[in-house]
Scaffold this motif. Sequence first.
Motif, mmCIF file in Angstrom:
data_model
loop_
_atom_site.group_PDB
_atom_site.id
_atom_site.type_symbol
_atom_site.label_atom_id
_atom_site.label_comp_id
_atom_site.label_asym_id
_atom_site.label_seq_id
_atom_site.Cartn_x
_atom_site.Cartn_y
_atom_site.Cartn_z
ATOM 1 N N VAL A 21 -44.085 3.044 24.845
ATOM 2 C CA VAL A 21 -42.760 2.440 24.686
ATOM 3 C C VAL A 21 -41.728 3.447 25.174
ATOM 4 C CG1 VAL A 21 -42.701 3.231 22.261
ATOM 5 C CG2 VAL A 21 -41.197 1.366 22.971
ATOM 6 N N ASN A 22 -40.598 2.947 25.645
ATOM 7 C CA ASN A 22 -39.498 3.821 26.078
ATOM 8 C C ASN A 22 -38.329 3.729 25.121
ATOM 9 O OD1 ASN A 22 -40.950 4.475 28.394
ATOM 10 N ND2 ASN A 22 -40.045 2.782 29.560
ATOM 11 N N PRO A 23 -37.785 4.857 24.670
ATOM 12 C CA PRO A 23 -38.315 6.205 24.795
ATOM 13 C C PRO A 23 -39.683 6.298 24.102
ATOM 14 C CG PRO A 23 -36.083 6.197 23.861
ATOM 15 C CD PRO A 23 -36.551 4.789 23.891
ATOM 16 N N PRO A 49 -29.915 -6.058 16.075
ATOM 17 C CA PRO A 49 -29.046 -5.932 17.262
ATOM 18 C C PRO A 49 -29.799 -5.657 18.567
ATOM 19 C CG PRO A 49 -28.600 -4.230 15.592
ATOM 20 C CD PRO A 49 -29.887 -4.873 15.238
ATOM 21 N N HIS A 50 -31.140 -5.702 18.537
ATOM 22 C CA HIS A 50 -31.864 -5.288 19.742
ATOM 23 C C HIS A 50 -33.223 -5.989 19.842
ATOM 24 C CE1 HIS A 50 -33.140 -1.544 22.337
ATOM 25 N NE2 HIS A 50 -33.611 -2.663 22.838
ATOM 26 N N VAL A 51 -33.230 -7.137 20.547
ATOM 27 C CA VAL A 51 -34.512 -7.810 20.818
ATOM 28 C C VAL A 51 -34.590 -8.181 22.300
ATOM 29 C CG1 VAL A 51 -34.604 -8.786 18.471
ATOM 30 C CG2 VAL A 51 -33.742 -10.208 20.363
ATOM 31 N N VAL A 68 -22.029 -4.871 26.226
ATOM 32 C CA VAL A 68 -22.553 -4.556 27.562
ATOM 33 C C VAL A 68 -23.715 -3.594 27.379
ATOM 34 C CG1 VAL A 68 -22.042 -3.293 29.703
ATOM 35 C CG2 VAL A 68 -20.378 -4.925 28.780
ATOM 36 N N LYS A 69 -24.814 -3.820 28.108
ATOM 37 C CA LYS A 69 -25.952 -2.912 28.009
ATOM 38 C C LYS A 69 -26.037 -2.067 29.273
ATOM 39 C CE LYS A 69 -29.810 -1.189 26.341
ATOM 40 N NZ LYS A 69 -31.027 -1.907 26.001
ATOM 41 N N VAL A 70 -26.132 -0.764 29.070
ATOM 42 C CA VAL A 70 -26.286 0.168 30.194
ATOM 43 C C VAL A 70 -27.640 0.876 30.056
ATOM 44 C CG1 VAL A 70 -25.377 2.256 31.296
ATOM 45 C CG2 VAL A 70 -23.787 0.548 30.378
ATOM 46 N N TYR A 71 -28.463 0.737 31.077
ATOM 47 C CA TYR A 71 -29.737 1.464 31.119
ATOM 48 C C TYR A 71 -29.537 2.724 31.941
ATOM 49 C CZ TYR A 71 -31.982 -2.710 29.205
ATOM 50 O OH TYR A 71 -32.336 -3.765 28.388
ATOM 51 N N LEU A 72 -29.561 3.875 31.264
ATOM 52 C CA LEU A 72 -29.384 5.154 31.980
ATOM 53 C C LEU A 72 -30.701 5.677 32.536
ATOM 54 C CD1 LEU A 72 -26.921 6.930 29.517
ATOM 55 C CD2 LEU A 72 -26.361 5.884 31.714
ATOM 56 N N PHE A 86 -26.375 1.639 24.907
ATOM 57 C CA PHE A 86 -27.069 2.452 25.908
ATOM 58 C C PHE A 86 -28.569 2.549 25.658
ATOM 59 C CE2 PHE A 86 -22.743 4.020 26.256
ATOM 60 C CZ PHE A 86 -22.586 4.190 27.631
ATOM 61 N N HIS A 87 -29.348 2.363 26.736
ATOM 62 C CA HIS A 87 -30.703 2.904 26.743
ATOM 63 C C HIS A 87 -30.529 4.335 27.226
ATOM 64 C CE1 HIS A 87 -35.174 2.894 27.263
ATOM 65 N NE2 HIS A 87 -34.820 3.961 27.968
ATOM 66 N N SER A 88 -30.635 5.272 26.285
ATOM 67 C CA SER A 88 -30.261 6.652 26.588
ATOM 68 C C SER A 88 -31.475 7.526 26.902
ATOM 69 C CB SER A 88 -29.479 7.219 25.393
ATOM 70 O OG SER A 88 -29.159 8.556 25.629
ATOM 71 N N CYS A 113 -28.940 2.992 21.523
ATOM 72 C CA CYS A 113 -30.136 2.260 21.101
ATOM 73 C C CYS A 113 -31.280 3.245 20.815
ATOM 74 C CB CYS A 113 -30.588 1.301 22.207
ATOM 75 S SG CYS A 113 -29.421 -0.012 22.537
ATOM 76 N N HIS A 114 -32.194 2.803 20.018
ATOM 77 C CA HIS A 114 -33.458 3.495 19.696
ATOM 78 C C HIS A 114 -33.410 5.018 19.824
ATOM 79 C CE1 HIS A 114 -33.642 2.913 23.991
ATOM 80 N NE2 HIS A 114 -34.243 1.746 23.965
ATOM 81 N N VAL A 115 -32.596 5.624 18.931
ATOM 82 C CA VAL A 115 -32.532 7.096 18.833
ATOM 83 C C VAL A 115 -33.897 7.588 18.352
ATOM 84 C CG1 VAL A 115 -31.517 8.946 17.450
ATOM 85 C CG2 VAL A 115 -30.060 7.166 18.437
HETATM 86 ZN ZN ZN Z 1 -34.306 0.631 25.747
#
Ligand code: ZN
Length: 438
Positions: free
Chosen positions: A278-280, A54-56, A138-142, A170-172, A232-234
């Motif tokens: 990499v982020n996080p 789900p995330h590329v 929808v992607k939200v970058y916080l 979310f990019h949290s 995303c990416h916890v």
């Molecule tokens: Zn991200």
Amino acid sequence: MSSLLIKNATLASGQIVNIFIKDGLIYDIGNKSPLCDQKIDAQGQSIIPGVIDPHVHFRVPGAEYKEDWQTGSKAAVAGGVTTVLDMPNNQPAITTQKTLDQKRRLIKNQSYVNYGLYLGATASNLNELKTVSGIAGVKVYLGSTTGDLLVTDYQIVEEILAETNQIIAFHSEDEECIKQFSIFPPRRRAGNFQFSNIAKRHNQLRPEECAEKSTGKIIELVKKTKKRAYICHVSGQKEIELIRQAKDQKLPIYAEASPHYLFLNTQSAIDLGNFAKVNPPIRSEVSQQALQLSLSSGLIDTIGSDHAPHTREEKEVDYAQAPAGVPGVETSLSLMLNLVNQGAITLARLVELMCSTPADIFKISKRGKIEPGYFADLVLVDLKLTYEVKNSKLYSKCGWSPFSGRHLKGVPMAVIVGGRLVYQKGKIFGPPGGCEVF
Ligand code: ZN
Ligand code: NCD
Ligand code: ZN
């Protein structure tokens, strides 16, 4: 269309079956051996649904020098991934129906795997988000990361959740928190800032508390709006604890783990330098262990590779100049199969994490399971075979992996996309035949 018979394949349940595929769909699972155009003998091999990642970030449009859709989707299929959901942090960013349709035109007939596309949120495109259809979410970058998408006002985030009917990914990482740490570097706070270890340094500049802060806020907003959020990416232990509390309250919060947080930590990434930036950031061993444990406990719902290729040249510069992101779509399944071999999770749990749950969360119909009537997206894996991850063997254009040199037990041997054999033993068979799934 053609027919294909996979003989003697072992399902995750342990049952050995023949799978008959016709016109791109699974037609029969059992012991029949009908006449057909092509046969694969899968004796001794396991069969799982094709992985849904789900995330590329396949970098189309605008950064095709890092990865283009053909190389990205070849990397996916070689890794046992048959559907990818691609992020909108492109150049230009995908924030309108118009840019989305342009991206669609560029990808058409280029993809070896199936795909879906996200639309990115800005502070001012709520109307686009409300009217668009056929997207993954929808992607939200916080917090700021690669690309120029960013929404820092939580009031706007609340409106996005409340007024759209999409899942919000979310990019949290909280931007204000990230800024605080860049103004007051933790060198002074912690006293043990180690310049030799970039993973540690990056983790001190964007610490776990920044991700906790934004994840805490997302949970509050989900409680208020009752809308679905996908984190995303916890990466951090306390972030996982927050997700546990949210799930205890039955809130519609879904959590993704990425392989680099599961299989690297600030200590083990010492030699990688910027290739682990990499982020996080890559986290401590304590958080890594907590994340691994959450795979079986159900706190983590999906595995998303966050495949974020950058070239070697871009990475071989000073820490501050190097872009954040690591590739991963090609190695995620093998890393997880290796975990199955270590006894940390079962193959059935891997199938939930990588196939059926992503399909459920993102409402991808008739994929992620092996059932009659489902699309024939399938992977044959040899759980007893060990291979070494080698940069020279990768299909990704970036040509490197943070897992290079690892010996992994569990290898995708053959991959079928929509009933067609697209990958077998290191070879890819064209033409690209993947389709958009939404
Ligand atoms: Zn991200
Ligand atoms: C990603 C990228 O390069 O596109 N980088 C990263 O460090 N993860 C963006 C993102 O997912 O944050
Ligand atoms: Zn990402």
